[in-house]
Scaffold this active site. Structure first.
Site, PDB file in Angstrom:
ATOM      1  N   LYS A 105       0.811  -1.219   0.000  1.00 50.13           N
ATOM      2  CA  LYS A 105       0.000   0.000   0.000  1.00 50.13           C
ATOM      3  C   LYS A 105       0.845   1.269   0.000  1.00 50.13           C
ATOM      4  CE  LYS A 105      -4.081  -2.135   1.950  1.00 50.13           C
ATOM      5  NZ  LYS A 105      -3.715  -3.467   2.492  1.00 50.13           N
TER       6      LYS A 105
HETATM    7  C1  LIG Z   1      -4.475  -4.526   2.082  1.00 51.59           C
HETATM    8  C2  LIG Z   1      -3.771  -5.828   2.091  1.00 51.59           C
HETATM    9  C3  LIG Z   1      -4.231  -6.918   1.329  1.00 51.59           C
HETATM   10  C4  LIG Z   1      -5.514  -6.856   0.540  1.00 51.59           C
HETATM   11  O1  LIG Z   1      -5.422  -5.994  -0.566  1.00 51.59           O
HETATM   12  P1  LIG Z   1      -6.759  -5.499  -1.312  1.00 51.59           P
HETATM   13  O2  LIG Z   1      -6.303  -4.548  -2.336  1.00 51.59           O
HETATM   14  O3  LIG Z   1      -7.614  -4.877  -0.265  1.00 51.59           O
HETATM   15  O4  LIG Z   1      -7.385  -6.724  -1.883  1.00 51.59           O
HETATM   16  C5  LIG Z   1      -3.487  -8.079   1.320  1.00 51.59           C
HETATM   17  N1  LIG Z   1      -2.363  -8.195   2.059  1.00 51.59           N
HETATM   18  C6  LIG Z   1      -1.895  -7.183   2.815  1.00 51.59           C
HETATM   19  C7  LIG Z   1      -0.664  -7.393   3.631  1.00 51.59           C
HETATM   20  C8  LIG Z   1      -2.577  -5.970   2.843  1.00 51.59           C
HETATM   21  O5  LIG Z   1      -2.112  -4.982   3.607  1.00 51.59           O
END
Ligand SMILES: *Cc1c(COP(=O)(O)O)cnc(C)c1O
Length: 433
Positions: free
Chosen positions: A110
């Protein structure tokens, strides 16, 4: 270049520009924004990929979605700053690799979307005296990435809601210890409760008449779209050795996998996607039964995927024009229990001497399930977070102490600052104060 417009997937709001879509987050009719056109990159781009840097690739891919509101030279800088860390692909065996997305400042994928969005908003806000409040619900990693990405950005306040006791200690430190323009609200409830409160706030006429609110969840196009970059980076690293590349994406709100599908729409030669789920598996069930039945989330060891009603699934439906069979031809989905996830972490460690976090391990299981039916594919699972972000589970499973990377060490021992809330009224009171 003509201006890219965005429309609301609820089709009850006027089309809008990239800038407005970023600042609003969600359309006034509560719909998610979606780009009006997706123009594939020319074949020459894909042919030339070995000669392009990551920033050049990313710039070419994202340009059509943000021009002309961000001038080219600004966009180039934004892309370069966003991507100032590595995206290595590690090969486990002939059929399985992992794309490590955890080399950024908060060690989760993210970081990419949060850094890109923060810079876009910073640019739009540069001459503006009105403050923007970024309101964001987190199941764990979004909060830290957004806090870090927006720290110190002028004219932007960040308010993060997280479910009390349901994020890891390190995740909590990452989002509660920065100070400055970052505030953390600790919610007595689940992630779904946090997400519901945020949605209520966006629809609260009184609130939005008094402040400019936006979201930094993957519903925001500036958070979501840049996530398509690293699917291209993995392809660049693998395409000489493999011609049947499949991505297994550990999925919660389905923003990441949906961005991968956008890369495919731009022409990225990917054979198939696998949505790997924990027991929050509405999409796995949908692909089996054709019935889309969200359920309240249950808590698992892969907590960032504890999402009962994935907000981006509607964008995936749009990409495939709501045709179930077209979607099913390009997407498989499997779901796994915590016990299977732990076994997978141990297997990855024993067989390949690789330490995966619980989310990556779910992705690995998705690869294995897909390869059983399609043994010729090369499946890349996304390692969405660094294993030390889930230290307790990881050390408990592989029985080996993990060294802490510098990004994690830097938040350890810092003082937590949070405000506990229980209801929407608490949130509103906090925002209006
Ligand atoms: C946010 C997150 C996900 C899920 O991603 P999405 O885009 O919401 O499907 C998976 N793994 C980790 C470690 C995350 O932080």
């Amino acid at each position: 270049m003509t201006e890219m417009n965005y429309y609301s997937l609820n089709k009850q709001a006027p089309n809008t520009s990239f800038k407005d879509a970023v600042i609003k987050g969600l359309a006034p009719d509560k719909g998610l924004y979606f780009p009006e056109n997706i123009t594939p990159l020319p074949q020459s781009f894909w042919d030339d990929i070995d000669n392009l840097s990551y920033s050049e690739m990313a710039y070419e891919a994202i340009k059509q979605f943000v021009s002309p509101e961000i001038p080219e030279y600004v966009l180039k800088t934004i892309v370069e700053e966003t991507l100032s860390f590595d995206f290595p692909v590690i090969k486990l065996n002939d059929n399985i690799s992992t794309l490590e997305l955890f080399h950024g400042p908060t060690m989760a994928f993210k970081d990419v979307g949060a850094r890109f969005m923060a810079r876009c908003l910073g640019y739009f806000n540069k001459d503006n005296t009105n403050e923007v409040t970024v309101l964001v619900a987190t199941s764990g990693d979004t909060g830290g990435a957004v806090a870090n990405g927006f720290l110190g950005v002028k004219g932007v306040n960040v308010v993060i809601l997280y479910p009390s006791g349901k994020v890891s200690d390190i995740q909590e430190m990452q989002l509660t210890t920065l100070g400055q323009n970052i505030k953390a609200l600790e919610v007595n409830g689940t992630f779904d409760d946090c997400q519901a409160m945020v949605k209520t706030a966006f629809l609260d006429e009184e609130l939005i008449s008094k402040m400019q609110l936006t979201s930094a969840n993957s519903i925001n196009v500036a958070r979501w779209l840049p996530q398509l970059f690293y699917f291209m980076f993995a392809y660049k690293q693998l395409h000489k050795a493999h011609n049947n590349i499949v991505f297994s994406v550990p999925s919660g709100n389905f923003g990441n996998i949906c961005a991968g599908m956008m890369a495919q729409q731009l022409g990225l030669p990917i054979s198939h996607f696998v949505a790997s789920n924990n027991e929050n598996n509405v999409v796995t069930r949908y692909l089996m039964s054709k019935l889309y039945e969200p359920k309240p989330s249950v808590q698992t060891i892969s907590n960032a995927m504890d999402v009962g009603a994935p907000s981006n699934f509607i964008r995936i439906q749009e990409i495939y024009k709501n045709k179930f069979d077209t979607l099913k031809g390009n997407l498989s989905s499997y779901s796994f229990t915590d016990e299977e996830t732990r076994e997978a972490m141990l297997e990855i460690y024993n067989k390949y001497n690789y330490v995966a976090d619980p989310h990556g391990a779910v992705g690995y299981l998705g690869c294995k399930a897909y390869l059983k039916e399609n043994p010729k594919a090369h499946c890349v699972f996304l390692e969405t977070a660094h294993p030390t972000k889930f230290l307790e589970v990881v050390e408990d499973v592989i029985k080996k102490e993990q060294p802490l990377p510098k990004q994690i060490q830097s938040v350890m021992g810092r003082e937590k600052e949070s405000v506990i809330i229980s209801t929407y009224e608490d949130l509103k009171g906090f925002l209006l104060k």
